[in-house]
Design a protein around this motif. Structure first.
Motif, short mmCIF file in Angstrom:
data_model
loop_
_atom_site.label_atom_id
_atom_site.label_comp_id
_atom_site.label_asym_id
_atom_site.label_seq_id
_atom_site.Cartn_x
_atom_site.Cartn_y
_atom_site.Cartn_z
N GLU A 73 0.28 -1.22 0.22
CA GLU A 73 -0.11 -0.59 -0.41
C GLU A 73 0.95 1.16 0.07
O GLU A 73 0.45 2.33 -0.81
N LYS A 74 1.69 1.67 0.69
CA LYS A 74 3.40 2.64 1.11
C LYS A 74 3.09 2.58 -1.09
O LYS A 74 3.81 3.47 -0.86
N GLN A 116 0.41 3.94 -2.41
CA GLN A 116 0.62 5.48 -2.36
C GLN A 116 2.23 6.18 -3.39
O GLN A 116 1.52 7.28 -3.50
#
Length: 160
Positions: A107-108, A111
Motif C-alpha cells: 500500500e505504501k 501510495q
C-alpha cells in the motif's frame, strides 16, 4: 549272678531315669519343646503375615509407580501437544504478520507510485503552462499588434 560294673551302671541308669521321671523332667522338657515349637510357629506366622504385608505394600507401590508413570506420560504428551499447538499458532501469527506487513508495504508503494505520478503530472502541467506562456508571449510579441488590430476590427464589425 555277680554284680559287676556293667550291672551297677545299668541299675544306676534305671534309678537315674526313675528320678528324672519322678521329678517330671520329661514333662518339663516336653513343655519346653512345646513352648519352643509354639514360639517357632508364632514366628513363622508372624513372618508369613509380614511377608503378605510386604507383598501388599509392594503391589500398592507398584500400582502407585505405574499411576505416576502414566501421569508423567500424560503430562509429557500434553506438553508436546501444547508445544505443537503453540508452534502452529506462532507460525500462523508470523504468517499473518508477514501478510499484514507485506500488504502495508505494498500500500505504501502504491501510495508512493500514485504520489509520484501525481507529482509528475503536476510538474508536467506546470511545465506545459510555462511553455505555453513562453510560446504565447513570444507569439504575442511577434503578432500581438496585428492580433489586437484584428480583434478591434472584429469587435467594431460586430457592434455595427
Amino acid at each position: 549272678m555277680e554284680l559287676d560294673a556293667t550291672w551297677w551302671a545299668f541299675i544306676g541308669l534305671i534309678v537315674f531315669l526313675g528320678i528324672v521321671v519322678y521329678l517330671g523332667v520329661p514333662k518339663q522338657v516336653m513343655g519346653m519343646l512345646d513352648e519352643k515349637s509354639k514360639k517357632i510357629a508364632d514366628d513363622l506366622d508372624e513372618a508369613k503375615r509380614l511377608r503378605e504385608e510386604a507383598q501388599s505394600l509392594l503391589a500398592e507401590y507398584e500400582r502407585k509407580r505405574q499411576a505416576a508413570e502414566e501421569e508423567a506420560q500424560e503430562i509429557i504428551d500434553a506438553a508436546k501437544a501444547q508445544a505443537t499447538r503453540l508452534t502452529e499458532d506462532a507460525k500462523q501469527s508470523l504468517e499473518e504478520l508477514i501478510t499484514r506487513r507485506t500488504k502495508a508495504v505494498e500500500e505504501k508503494i502504491s501510495q508512493a507510485e500514485a504520489q509520484a505520478i501525481a507529482d509528475v503530472r503536476a510538474r508536467s502541467a506546470d511545465i506545459a503552462v510555462e511553455a505555453a506562456r513562453i510560446v504565447l508571449t513570444d507569439k504575442m510579441a511577434e503578432k500581438g499588434d496585428d492580433l489586437v488590430a484584428q480583434a478591434i476590427k472584429d469587435v467594431s464589425a460586430s457592434l455595427n
